[in-house]
Structures are given as C-alpha cells and as structure tokens.
Design a protein around this motif. Structure first.
Motif, PDB file in Angstrom:
ATOM      1  N   ARG A  35       0.829  -1.200   0.000  1.00 52.42           N
ATOM      2  CA  ARG A  35       0.000   0.000   0.000  1.00 52.42           C
ATOM      3  C   ARG A  35       0.859   1.244   0.000  1.00 52.42           C
ATOM      4  NH1 ARG A  35      -3.533  -1.696   4.260  1.00 52.42           N
ATOM      5  NH2 ARG A  35      -4.427   0.345   4.028  1.00 52.42           N
ATOM      6  N   ASP A  37      -0.162   3.934   1.861  1.00 54.28           N
ATOM      7  CA  ASP A  37      -0.468   4.760   3.027  1.00 54.28           C
ATOM      8  C   ASP A  37       0.083   4.168   4.318  1.00 54.28           C
ATOM      9  OD1 ASP A  37      -2.174   2.639   2.936  1.00 54.28           O
ATOM     10  OD2 ASP A  37      -3.869   3.728   3.792  1.00 54.28           O
ATOM     11  N   VAL A  38       1.337   3.786   4.299  1.00 54.55           N
ATOM     12  CA  VAL A  38       1.995   3.414   5.553  1.00 54.55           C
ATOM     13  C   VAL A  38       2.500   4.712   6.168  1.00 54.55           C
ATOM     14  CG1 VAL A  38       3.879   2.141   6.577  1.00 54.55           C
ATOM     15  CG2 VAL A  38       2.662   1.182   4.650  1.00 54.55           C
ATOM     16  N   TYR A  39       2.178   4.919   7.442  1.00 56.09           N
ATOM     17  CA  TYR A  39       2.465   6.224   8.030  1.00 56.09           C
ATOM     18  C   TYR A  39       3.936   6.417   8.310  1.00 56.09           C
ATOM     19  CZ  TYR A  39      -2.521   6.294   8.588  1.00 56.09           C
ATOM     20  OH  TYR A  39      -3.846   6.254   8.360  1.00 56.09           O
ATOM     21  N   HIS A  41       4.878   8.814  10.528  1.00 52.67           N
ATOM     22  CA  HIS A  41       4.908   9.243  11.928  1.00 52.67           C
ATOM     23  C   HIS A  41       5.819  10.428  12.155  1.00 52.67           C
ATOM     24  CE1 HIS A  41       2.689   5.701  12.922  1.00 52.67           C
ATOM     25  NE2 HIS A  41       3.588   4.976  12.325  1.00 52.67           N
ATOM     26  N   ARG A  56      -2.008   7.062  19.232  1.00 54.32           N
ATOM     27  CA  ARG A  56      -1.882   5.837  20.001  1.00 54.32           C
ATOM     28  C   ARG A  56      -0.459   5.278  19.887  1.00 54.32           C
ATOM     29  NH1 ARG A  56      -3.638   0.557  19.062  1.00 54.32           N
ATOM     30  NH2 ARG A  56      -3.982   1.102  16.924  1.00 54.32           N
ATOM     31  N   ILE A  57       0.122   5.460  18.752  1.00 50.49           N
ATOM     32  CA  ILE A  57       1.411   4.812  18.497  1.00 50.49           C
ATOM     33  C   ILE A  57       2.576   5.711  18.875  1.00 50.49           C
ATOM     34  CG2 ILE A  57       2.815   3.725  16.709  1.00 50.49           C
ATOM     35  CD1 ILE A  57       0.027   3.453  15.237  1.00 50.49           C
ATOM     36  N   ALA A 125       8.558   2.355  14.233  1.00 51.98           N
ATOM     37  CA  ALA A 125       8.957   1.294  13.312  1.00 51.98           C
ATOM     38  C   ALA A 125       8.300   1.603  11.977  1.00 51.98           C
ATOM     39  CB  ALA A 125       8.483  -0.048  13.827  1.00 51.98           C
ATOM     40  N   PHE A 126       9.053   1.468  10.903  1.00 54.93           N
ATOM     41  CA  PHE A 126       8.483   1.695   9.591  1.00 54.93           C
ATOM     42  C   PHE A 126       8.235   0.340   8.933  1.00 54.93           C
ATOM     43  CE2 PHE A 126       8.803   2.396   4.994  1.00 54.93           C
ATOM     44  CZ  PHE A 126       7.765   3.296   4.859  1.00 54.93           C
ATOM     45  N   LEU A 127       7.005   0.127   8.534  1.00 51.25           N
ATOM     46  CA  LEU A 127       6.642  -1.167   7.965  1.00 51.25           C
ATOM     47  C   LEU A 127       7.022  -1.193   6.487  1.00 51.25           C
ATOM     48  CD1 LEU A 127       3.169  -1.434   9.670  1.00 51.25           C
ATOM     49  CD2 LEU A 127       5.272  -2.496  10.375  1.00 51.25           C
ATOM     50  N   LEU A 130       5.342  -3.475   3.901  1.00 54.29           N
ATOM     51  CA  LEU A 130       3.969  -3.246   3.462  1.00 54.29           C
ATOM     52  C   LEU A 130       3.869  -2.094   2.466  1.00 54.29           C
ATOM     53  CD1 LEU A 130       1.971  -3.675   6.777  1.00 54.29           C
ATOM     54  CD2 LEU A 130       2.391  -5.319   4.983  1.00 54.29           C
TER      55      LEU A 130
ATOM     56  N   GLN B  10       0.862  -0.842  14.786  1.00 56.50           N
ATOM     57  CA  GLN B  10       0.416   0.230  13.916  1.00 56.50           C
ATOM     58  C   GLN B  10      -0.906  -0.100  13.250  1.00 56.50           C
ATOM     59  OE1 GLN B  10       3.420   1.916  11.570  1.00 56.50           O
ATOM     60  NE2 GLN B  10       5.039   1.365  12.958  1.00 56.50           N
ATOM     61  N   PHE B  12      -1.812  -2.962  11.470  1.00 58.09           N
ATOM     62  CA  PHE B  12      -1.827  -3.725  10.231  1.00 58.09           C
ATOM     63  C   PHE B  12      -1.926  -5.208  10.541  1.00 58.09           C
ATOM     64  CE2 PHE B  12       0.379   0.117   8.724  1.00 58.09           C
ATOM     65  CZ  PHE B  12      -0.463   0.432   7.675  1.00 58.09           C
ATOM     66  N   ARG B  18      -5.626  -3.345   6.840  1.00 60.21           N
ATOM     67  CA  ARG B  18      -6.112  -2.788   8.092  1.00 60.21           C
ATOM     68  C   ARG B  18      -7.307  -3.628   8.542  1.00 60.21           C
ATOM     69  NH1 ARG B  18      -3.559   1.723   9.175  1.00 60.21           N
ATOM     70  NH2 ARG B  18      -2.643   2.842   7.442  1.00 60.21           N
TER      71      ARG B  18
END
Lengths: 1057, 246
Positions: A35, A37-39, A41, A56-57, A125-127, A130, B10, B12, B18
């Motif tokens: 995707r 739209d992985v944030y 942050h 939250r994160i 953490a950066f995914l 994804l 996060q 996922f 999501r």
C-alpha cells in the motif's frame, strides 16, 4: 474479468511459503497487500500521515535535527545504546526487526519493541514490507543480509523523499562494506558508522562510548566463544516444542526460580501448583548443575527427579565465611522430604541490570593486568552468580561498584557472560550504596524531562495558578457551603485528602471525603501520565524520596493546602440521625480547605483544650478577630466531634459485619507505609483516636468507590484484594503462641484478630508484639487487579474484611489511585463510554506492573533502612551501651536461634554452634566457645557441653542480651549479626516498659550527620549529588530526614514480605 | 513462526490489510454456458465456482416437491487440490454437509420461493482454493450465480466472516487468522434491509463485544455488496450492449 477492490491503491502480491506442519513440509501461498499509506509518523510530514491512530502509536520528535535508522547489525549488537533515553527519533525498519526475531530471539525483539512503544523515546517502526515503494521481493540466491541493507537504504530514501528532504536521514552501521556501497548514492541520506555517529551527535552523553566499546568487544568475541566449545558444563535445554508438550502433559512443571539467599550456590526453589493435591508447593533444585544456567527469578521448566532422590532441605545456617551472608529468616522448621528437580528449559529470562564489583584478589592486582581480557565480577545480590565481563577498562573499577548486564550463558561456560554498563561509585560511599539499591530494584530516579514539565500549567510568584472559570460550572462548588479541613502528620507537604462534616436540617449528617483531582492535570497518555505510570509509586527511602509526579503537582497544584482553592473529587454520604446511610454522591468539586491541621492538634481539640491553648498550633484561626475566632473554633470543634462519632460508628459496623480488628496489621502496612514519611516526631507513633477516625473515613471512601466502579465496569475496574494467608504459614504463629499458652484461631480473619488481641502476657509486652510480627509475616500480599480477571469471591479484602476495596485516596503518590479516579469519573458521566478506558487485559497488565513497582519500592525502603542501621552500628561499634541490647527468641534453626531486638526493631540469627563442633557456653566471664552439641526439641534448644557438664536451655520468648555487630561484606550489602553476651536479660521488666524504642529517624540522622562532618565537604556539594531531592540547604535536608522518620518500631515486621 | 502478531501496533494485519479492509475481490459472471447461471469469485486466495440450475421440474422422485414453494437443493464441495494438503474426500464429509445445510438455509430466506411451487432450484458451489472465509465466499458466489440465472431474489445475499483480536474486530479473515484461534462471527445479510439471514459463531466471545463485532461484520457485508452490485451492473451492461449491437 472485472477487478474490484475498495481501495484501489492496494497491490496484491502472492508469496509461496514452505512451512513445517506436524512434521510434514507443506507449502502454501500467502497473499500480501502493498500500500501507499503506511504512516511515516513524522510531525513535519506534509502528506497528512499523522492521523488519529498516530496518537496511540507515538511519533517522531517534533524538534529533531535528524532521524537515525539503525542497520540490522546495530539493532543486534548495540540495542542497549539505542535504549538510552537521550537518543530519540530512531526509525526501525520492520524487516530488520523481523530478522532479529528469527536470528536472535524473542527477548531481543521485545526489547526493541519496548523502545518503540515507549512514547518518551519518540521512536517508530516503519513497515517497509507493506509499502509498495520499499517492498523488496526476496529472490533466492540473493544474500538475505544484502536484502536487509537494501531495505534499510530504501526506507531511508523513501523518508528522504517523503519528507522532501526537510530532515536529514542517517543510517548507522558498523559494516564498512555497507558504508562504502551506499555512502554516496543519494543526497540527504547519510551512511556513517555508529561510532562516528555517537561521537558527533552525542558528545555529551557520558560513558556512552565506554558502553559502545564494551558492547563491541562482545560482538567481536561472540563468534570466538561459539566456536571454542569443548567440554560442556551444563546440559542442553530442551526444544521449546518439547517443553510445551511436557508442560501440557504434566510431566514438567513451570515456575519462577527463587535462589536461597543463604545458600546461593546450592539451593534454589520453584513454587509449583500440584494438580494431584490442588495446592502450591516448592521443588528443590540442588546445586548449580541442576539449576542449569537459570538465574534467580527466571521462569523455568522443571523435570522431577525420581522419588528416591528427594531430600529435606538444608537447614544449617551457613556460617558466614565468605560471601554468603547470614540471614536465617527463610529457614523454616520443615524437616519433611521435598521433591527435587532439575531445570530442563528456561521460558523467560528476567535478566536486569546488576550491581557488581571486582573480587578482593582481583582488586589488588588489577593494575598489573594487561588491558582487555575477561574478568569475573561479584554481583551485589548474592543470589546471582558471578558474571564474566569482557572489558578494557578494568583498571577504573578498582574499589568501585559498577553496573553490568548479562548477555548469555553458554553451555560450556561455568559463569554467564556479560558486559559493563557504567560505574556507580566508590564502595561504602552512602550515595553509591543508595544508587546500588535503586539499580537493584530498577527504580528510575532521573529528573523529570523538559517536555513533561512544559505540559504542566505555569505558576509563578507573581501570577499564581488560579482555578479556571470554565471549571466552576462543571463542578460542585463547596467553597462557601462546607467546612473542609485536612488532618495530616506534622510537616506534610502533599495533602491529598480533606474531610468535611455538615449537619443537615433534619438532624442527619453529611460526611465528605475530598481527594485532590490529579487526573485534571494528568491527562491519559500525556508525558506526565506515562512517566507516573512507569514509576508507579512515590518511593520513600530512609533519607530521601523519589516522587511519582513532578513537584509542581505533588507539592502545589494538587496539594490541598489551607485557604487555597483546589479541584477535588469528592465522595459524600448522607446519614440519617441514627447514622444509617441514606445516599452517596460522587463527583467533581471545588474546595477551599479552611484548616490544615495536624493529628496532634486535632486530638487536642477533641480532648477539650481551650482556644487559647490551640491558637498557636492552628495558624488559620489567627486572622479572625477575637469574637469570630471563638465562633470558628467552636464550629471546628463541633465538626471534629461529629467526625469522631462517625468514625466510631463506621469502625463498629465494619467489625460487626464479620470484619476484624486485624486492621492494626493491615492498616499499618496500608497506611503506615505510606504515611510514615510524613510523620515527624517520635511522639506521633502514639496512637491517637483521630488517626483511626481519618483512616476509617478513607477506608470508607475507598470501599464505596471500589463498589461503584466495579458495578459500572464489571470487567475493567481496578480493585485491591488481599487473599487470606495460607494455613501452613500460620503454623509457626500457632506454635509460638502455644508456648505461652495462648490459642490462636485462624479459621477466619475475625477470630485471628480476636485471638491475637487476647494473646497478651501482662508480664512481657514483647510477646504480643512478636506474635503480631509473626502474624504479619504470614499474611499474603495485598494486590491490585482488574475485575475482569478474577472471580467475584476473590475480590475479598482479608485484612480489612471488605468485599470490595480499592485505592482512591492518594493519587499524588500512587498511580493506581489515578486510574481509579479516571474510572470513577467516567462511571459518573451520564453517557459513559467504556471503550475509552483500558481493556481488561491492558488493565491487568498494568496492575501487575504497579504491584511489582510497589513491591520494589517497599523492598528498597526496607533495605535502605537496613543500610542506615548498618552504618549506625558501624559508627558506634565501640559503644557498648548502644550495641548491647536485649533480644527475644522467636524461632529456632539447626545451629542457632532467631532473635528479635525490640529496641531497634531488627531481627536475625544468633549462632550457638559452629561447624567445628563448638558451642557457645555462657560463663561468668562471658561467652566462650567449647566442644559440645545442641539438643533440639520443638519448643526449645539446649546447649550441651559434656566436658563442662554444662546445659543451657533456650525457650521461645526467652530474653537474652546480645551484642549487635556489623557483618561487613565487600561485594554484598553489609548485614547485622548478633553475638550472645548473656542468656539472661539485663533489663528489668520495669525498665522494659519505660524504655522507648530507638527511632530509625534518629538513627538515619545520626549517620548522615556523621558523614557530612567526616567528609567535610561543602554543604552544597553534598546536596547537589541528590538532585531528585530538590533541596538546597543542609537545614532542609534534615527537615526532610525528619519527615521520613516514623518507621513503625519494627520495620521488619510491617513489611511482610 | 514464533510470536505471530495478528494485529501489529500500527494496526496492520499479517497480510498488510487494516482491520476493516476486505481482501481483494475479483469476480466474473456467466462462466459456464450449460448452467442457467454461474459465477466465479476470488476473495484473496479463496476461489469459488458456483453454478445454478433451475427453476425446473422436480428431478427424481416428484414426491419431494413442495406444494407451496420451490425446493432448494445445494451442494458444497471442495476440490481435492484446494488446500495445502491434498483433500481426500471432496464432498459428503461432515464439514461439507454442514456447509450445504447452511447454504440451503441462507438461500431459502433470500429467494422468493413462493413463486415456483412444486419445482426445484439447484445450487452447486465448488471451492477451488481455500484460504479462509470459505462459507462467505460461497454465499457471495452463489448470489452472483442466482442473479445470472435470473432467479427472483429479495436482495443480494452478502456474507462476511469477522474475527476478533486485541479487542479489535477484523473483517474477512484469512486462513492464517482463522487457524490461530479466537472468536469468529460469520454473518450473511440482505444488505438493503440489513436483515440477517444467517449468523454463526465459533469459539467464545464476551457478550459485551458481540454488538461491536456484529456491526463490523455487517459493514463488511455492505462493502461486499457494493462490489457485487457493480459487477452485476457491468455484466448486464455488457450483455445489453452486445444484444444491442446484433
């Protein structure tokens, strides 16, 4: 074919995975959605990545000069440096983290996760796996390390582009090839070595390079150690599948390893739950070989040995020859055979920071040793084995206490391998010893961070903080309508509870308990909240305290000072004229406390002292003119009398409804342990009725709040329960009492309390004290829990005899109370939303944390008091009048007796028998050691020395004269030991009654003053070293010491651990 | 794999979705010429083929026929190659029988059965590849096939399986998410009226959370409906244009 997907940005890919399933290799296909739209942050992001989930994160720091991305090798080897609170803005690459999980293990992975989860660290953490731009297909044949580096680099590039180069991205690694390869690929993405990074960006961080060096040596030597495997000291652990299968089938047992303090090399125990008899029991683990590299407090799996090898536990008090200190407390009188087992696996390591020092011999010749190489250090905690550390800085460790960490324990190594973290200071120095206590109990003492202090409202002398207009409409205003006052120990700063009593027109009474509204200032997930949560509780040591909340809150805005408007949360009850409860009201209020009284003053008013006498102690009265003053005084007196009446009724009801007089125990450690610090004079230990009245009101409030929140939130309310003691723990108490002819009934809390009250020997006041001490020791620990995790019958509070209980009345110094406040406030909202609150699992986890913090705080407090006792006796070692005291026998062990010294409230073992076959013989000249033996029965020990036809019998509750000595040990905390002087007491009964117990406050004060004088340091320096202390003069230092004072006479008894 | 986290910090899931996102749905209508109606649907890696015959006269014994409504005959089967390990019995095992029954009940509630007394409608579904949410995919496939066959329905029937992890409902769960335990709620609804035609739950779930999970599941069904509706409209438009051009 039409293709539809809700979000067309998603790209679907498929992966083929081969996995083992029940022994067979099965291949299946897993899909994955990439995707866009992985944030990220990052607060400087222009793409709107920060959404509601981001709160939250957590997110990256707002004012960052750069973001740092650690490469895989840095996460593996230097995670500890990344853990430092100063280093912020770290971006972890998820694929590297996943790799850590596979290659290194869960423990390391969880450590990394906890960095990300800690909002104070501001790391994310950066995914990358994804995101469609950073995803890298794993081809076969490509070195997977290569892929990781590539992924790391791509992430960095993505961040660089995503943030449009606003913030430089730095990749750190120690792999020169990687640096070479990626160094000049993209502008704005820097690849540098970790060492350079630390030197350039964190030059102020003390000792960080030392830590870096020590970690690097480990990383380098790790490979050597692995290959050198020759003879193996220990057996292999079973595979995790084997362990789980064994646990499930009931062949193996699981539990926490407890090493015997007195015999750390040989004995360890694991408490397990026996399915056959449905109760808990201990398994003995004998020797290091069977313990198989497990360390105290690890979660281990046990295999039982055949029954023929079962043994009874070793009861001999080890003579303190080397490191082993003597403390026979744990040696109970059980001669029964115990099951014996061995460790076959470790489920969870609970390694922490350990305080350690060099062994004696090493210390002298350390200067001669060549640089580098490994040395063994002895941990402060004698339950921990020696640790082998690799360091080049051993020279600096001479006569110092250092902090070390354990990294691994290989099968072929006798000792665990660890590394050096930092130096605490000179051995024997008070500050070092206190720091050691704090490290050992994992108590955080760092000062409050800048960001946290910025969250708080501002208040200066010119423009003091005022209540906001908008709040007045939301709260019930009690400033005019109610007479509110606080009753506290002398010198108390953080007043969190106030009371009010008001007569109603129909003759009824309205009682109010008003507690500081801390949650108004501490919003959930704010930095203050997170800090308070991780601290859990304010820690009181013998001579200082470490606050849970910043001083602005605890000493000012939340402290319900006299004549000041403050926010509160109130519980108000309406009683009818016969004191039957009519209604309860909970809510937010505003109060203005009229009087900030002390217990003594309140009691004096009750006792009928006149206005003239009281004027000086209640300053608030002075501002009135004479006539008004009389009026006001009468009003206050009236209120206090009413309050006392209510207190009496409440107590009577609690006793009647199956409750108990045991509160002398429970209240003592529920209330005393928290109130003690505030109590000043020696006199105040005197039990005043007003103490009880206030305590009763607080219990009543706690009870009603507990009831309310558990009704509204049946699955997620925080309560406190106190399970009944185990019957075998009470056996010793029963036996002891039986010697004096008392019967202790233990079938219910009420009967226990009543029989304890009756067990008073008119000739010997200490008997009852000792019995109560034993009873307290048998009590189980009161604990916080979430209502969803326990069944209703477990909610019972044994000590107070209430079916619901919680902590509501001290939000300034306990985090649990803050949680309860939040629960209560959302419970009284009209449309409450239980989703906002913590879920049952989260709450239970948090409760465990708070319980653990609580226990650590109590232990640290106890040990710090012991430290001061040791220092005191060290100083006065030559002074016989101080060191010789009367002791009372309260238990036996194989080679001696356990004595309790009422004067100082200490207890410990007294040896009557030495290993070489000598016994202590009391002659007219004193005590001599002669050949002989001991004869033991259940109620007495007899010393027999045949050559001298000597017999001396010691019975329970016999009074002896003993000399208190300090058993100093370099590596471990020094302890007190006792030497027999005379088998009779030299003090008459008359004296005994008149003798005042020595207060620990005096003791602490004396020790401190001697240190200050001895060192002749400038006062400022002495105080500066205690930053958390927030004091600037010696005078205030002493003032504080006095605050700490009133430890209950017998400290060791009140903390029933 | 150790420590498989179904839902990351996060938010996922394992496959990168999501919690509220469906898997990728691809479908095709009218894949067979022989059957009166047919459809093929892929929900992620779950692939299902559905064929509908009828309404037609009773086959076999006429006595089975009902005098006031149509008899719905279903068959659920899984291809032997549909799972990781070769499946020995493609149909007739307990699980398939149960599924068959569920399908029958679902469509009895959705088809206007009173229109065709003493006749029969056959619905055959075949799972070609199973990757979680088999039942719901079958329902969705059968709906498309019924539409293709031109059988009057009260509404589309859309189904969705929802899991519940870390207090968060997760829509359209895959095989991995299914097999790691935890409660599952399968719902089939008539999306316009939001009437529930089938509700099934596996494992235990606290009643306090039921509403939350159910709401998410119904939302998932409605999302499925949007996709199915578009497919049907496209399909009809295509047919109409080809008819018009002739």
């Amino acid at each position: 074919m039409s293709c539809c997907l809700l979000d067309s940005n998603l790209v679907k890919i498929e992966k083929r995975i081969n996995a083992k399933l029940r022994g067979k290799t099965v291949s299946f296909v897993r899909e994955k959605y990439l995707r866009g739209d992985v944030y990220c942050h990052s607060p400087v992001c222009l793409h709107g990545c920060i959404t509601e989930t981001a709160t939250r994160i957590g997110h990256l720091p707002t004012q960052a000069t750069h973001y740092v991305i650690p490469a895989f090798d840095i996460i593996c080897n230097f995670l500890e440096i990344l853990e430092l609170p100063e280093i912020k803005g770290i971006i972890f690459v998820q694929s590297a983290l996943n790799r850590v999980l596979i290659d290194i293990g869960k423990r390391h992975y969880k450590k990394a996760l906890s960095i990300i989860r800690d909002p104070r660290k501001e790391c994310v953490a950066f995914l990358d796996e994804l995101h469609k731009d950073t995803y890298i297909e794993k081809e076969n044949g490509h070195g997977s390390k290569e892929i990781l580096h590539c992924a790391t680099f791509r992430t960095a590039v993505w961040y660089h582009e995503h943030l449009q180069g606003k913030i430089p991205i730095i990749i750190v690694t120690e792999d020169p090839q990687v640096i070479e390869k990626y160094e000049n690929q993209t502008l704005g993405v820097f690849v540098i070595s970790f060492r350079n990074y630390l030197e350039e960006f964190w030059p102020d961080l003390e000792q960080v390079l030392d830590l870096f060096d020590s970690l690097q040596t480990i990383a380098q030597t790790a490979s050597e150690i692995k290959t050198s495997g020759g003879t193996s000291e220990y057996s292999n652990y079973l595979s995790s599948e084997g362990l789980h299968a064994g646990l499930k089938s009931g062949r193996y047992f699981q539990g926490q390893l407890r090493v015997n303090k007195n015999n750390s090399g040989k004995e360890a125990f694991v408490s397990v739950y026996w399915l056959s008899s449905r109760e808990c029991g201990d398994i003995l683990i004998e020797g290091m070989k069977n313990r198989n590299r497990a360390i105290h407090s690890d979660e281990v799996v046990i295999d039982l040995m055949p029954k023929s090898e079962w043994k009874s536990r070793n009861q001999i008090l080890t003579n303190n020859t080397k490191e082993e200190s003597v403390n026979g407390e744990e040696n109970k009188k059980s001669t029964k055979i115990m099951p014996v087992g061995r460790v076959v696996g470790v489920l969870q390591r609970r390694w922490r920071n350990y305080v350690a020092c060099l062994p004696d011999e090493e210390d002298y010749n350390i200067a001669n040793r060549k640089l580098g190489g490994r040395i063994l250090v002895i941990p402060y905690d004698c339950r921990i084995p020696k640790i082998r550390i690799t360091t080049k800085q051993a020279v600096n460790f001479q006569n110092k206490r250092i902090v070390v960490r354990i990294d691994s324990w290989e099968r072929d190594s006798q000792y665990p391998n660890g590394h050096f973290v930092r130096i605490l200071g000179e051995i024997g120095d008070l500050e070092t010893e206190i720091a050691a206590i704090l490290v050992e109990h994992e108590i955080s003492v760092s000062s409050f961070s800048k960001g946290l202090l910025e969250e708080l409202p501002t208040t200066t002398d010119n423009s003091p903080w005022k209540i906001e207009e908008s709040e007045i409409s939301k709260r019930k205003d009690l400033r005019k309508s109610h007479l509110v006052f606080s009753i506290d120990p002398v010198g108390c700063e953080d007043v969190d509870d106030t009371l009010s009593v008001k007569e109603l027109p129909d003759g009824g009474v309205e009682l109010g308990v008003h507690i500081a509204d801390v949650t108004h200032f501490v919003k959930p997930l704010s930095l203050t909240d997170i800090e308070a949560r991780s601290r859990g509780v304010t820690v009181y040591l013998a001579d200082r305290r470490y606050d849970m909340l910043p001083p602005l809150l605890s000493g000012d805005l939340c402290s319900l000072l006299g004549q000041t408007d403050r926010y509160t949360v109130s519980v108000m009850w309406e009683f009818d004229p016969h004191f039957e409860l009519r209604k309860v009201w909970f809510g937010r209020t505003i109060i203005c406390s009229a009087y900030k009284m002390f217990y003594e003053a309140a009691q004096d008013i009750l006792n009928g002292k006149s206005l003239e006498e009281m004027q000086s102690t209640i300053p608030e009265l002075k501002k009135f003119s004479n006539t008004v003053m009389v009026e006001k005084f009468e009003e206050l007196k009236e209120a206090l009398i009413k309050l006392t009446a209510i207190g009496r009724i409440l107590k009577k009801r609690r006793l009647q409804s199956g409750a108990l007089e045991l509160d002398s125990l429970e209240v003592q450690f529920e209330f005393d342990s928290s109130y003690t610090h505030q109590v000043e004079t020696v006199k105040s230990k005197e039990h005043l009725e007003v103490h009880e009245t206030v305590a009763e009101c607080m219990i009543f409030a706690n009870f009603w709040v507990g009831k309310k929140i558990s009704e509204v939130f049946p699955h997620q309310a925080l309560l406190r329960h106190h399970p009944p003691p185990r019957s075998e723990d009470l056996e010793e108490l029963k036996l002891c009492a039986a010697v004096k002819g008392f019967q202790i009934l233990t079938n219910s809390n009420r009967s226990l309390a009543v029989s304890l009250d009756e067990a008073v020997d008119p000739k010997d006041p200490i008997v009852n004290k000792v019995l109560r001490m034993l009873a307290t020791r048998a009590m189980s620990q009161a604990r916080y829990f979430s209502t969803g995790s326990y069944s209703l019958e477990d909610f019972y509070h044994y000590g107070l005899g209430l079916n619901r209980y919680t902590h509501f009345t001290s939000p300034i110094r306990r985090y649990a109370d803050i949680l309860v406040h939040r629960l209560l406030l959302s419970a009284i909202e009209e449309h409450y939303n239980s989703n906002k609150l913590l879920s049952n699992t989260d709450l239970q986890e948090l409760c465990e944390h708070i319980n653990e913090r609580n226990r650590a705080a109590q232990k640290a407090q106890k040990i710090s008091v012991e430290l001061f006792q040791v220092l005191y006796f060290q100083k006065n070692a030559l002074d016989d009048t101080l060191c010789i005291a009367e002791g009372v026998i309260y238990s036996f062990c194989t080679n001696g007796i356990l004595v309790y010294i009422p004067k100082f409230g200490v207890k410990g073992p007294l040896h009557l028998y030495k290993k070489d076959g000598q016994v202590a013989v009391v002659t007219n000249k004193g005590v001599e050691w002669m050949a002989g033996h001991l004869e033991r029965s259940q109620k007495a020990v007899t010393v027999v020395s045949p050559t001298f036809t000597y017999r001396q019998t010691y019975q329970l509750f016999d009074h002896l004269t003993v000399r208190i000595e300090v058993q100093s040990a370099r590596a471990h905390p020094a302890t007190l030991s006792f030497q027999l002087i005379d088998c009779k007491s030299q003090i008459s009964n008359m004296e005994r009654y008149s003798e005042k117990p020595c207060q620990n406050s005096q003791l602490v004060e004396e020790v401190i003053s001697s240190i200050v004088v001895k060192e002749e340091k400038p006062v400022e320096q002495q105080v500066k070293s205690q930053e958390t202390y927030k004091q600037t003069s010696l005078y205030s230092l002493f003032q504080k010491l006095k605050d700490m004072s009133l430890q209950p006479v017998n400290i060791s008894c009140t903390s029933s651990e | 794999m150790a420590g498989l986290e179904l839902l990351s910090d996060q938010g996922f899931r394992l496959d990168g979705r999501r919690p509220h996102e469906l898997r990728k749905i691809e479908c095709r209508m009218g894949v067979f010429a022989q059957a009166d109606g047919s459809a093929y649907i892929e929900q992620g890696n779950t692939k299902v083929l559905a064929a509908v015959y009828g309404p037609h006269e009773m086959r076999g014994s006429k006595s089975r026929g009902l005098h006031h409504k149509v008899l719905i005959n279903c068959q659920y089967s899984m291809a032997t190659f549909s799972t990781g390990e070769r499946k020995r019995r493609p149909r007739g095992d307990r699980k398939s029988q149960e599924m068959t029954l569920h399908l029958k009940q679902t469509f009895e509630a959705a088809i206007m059965t009173q229109l065709y007394p003493r006749s029969q409608i056959d619905i055959f579904v075949e799972v070609l590849q199973a990757d979680g949410g088999n039942y719901s995919t079958c329902v969705n496939a059968a709906t498309l096939a019924l539409v293709d066959a031109g059988i009057p329905l009260k509404d589309y029937v859309c189904a969705c399986t929802t899991g519940f992890v870390n207090d968060t409902p997760m829509v359209d769960i895959s095989f991995v998410e299914e097999s790691l335990g935890g409660p599952q709620l399968t719902v089939a609804v008539l999306p316009k009226s939001e009437q529930i035609v089938l509700l099934e739950m596996a494992s235990r779930l606290h009643v306090d959370y039921l509403n939350k999970v159910l709401k998410t599941a119904v939302k998932g069904c409605k999302d499925v409906y949007v996709i199915l509706d578009e497919v049907v409209r496209n399909h009809v438009a295509q047919i109409a244009s080809s008819v018009g051009s002739e």
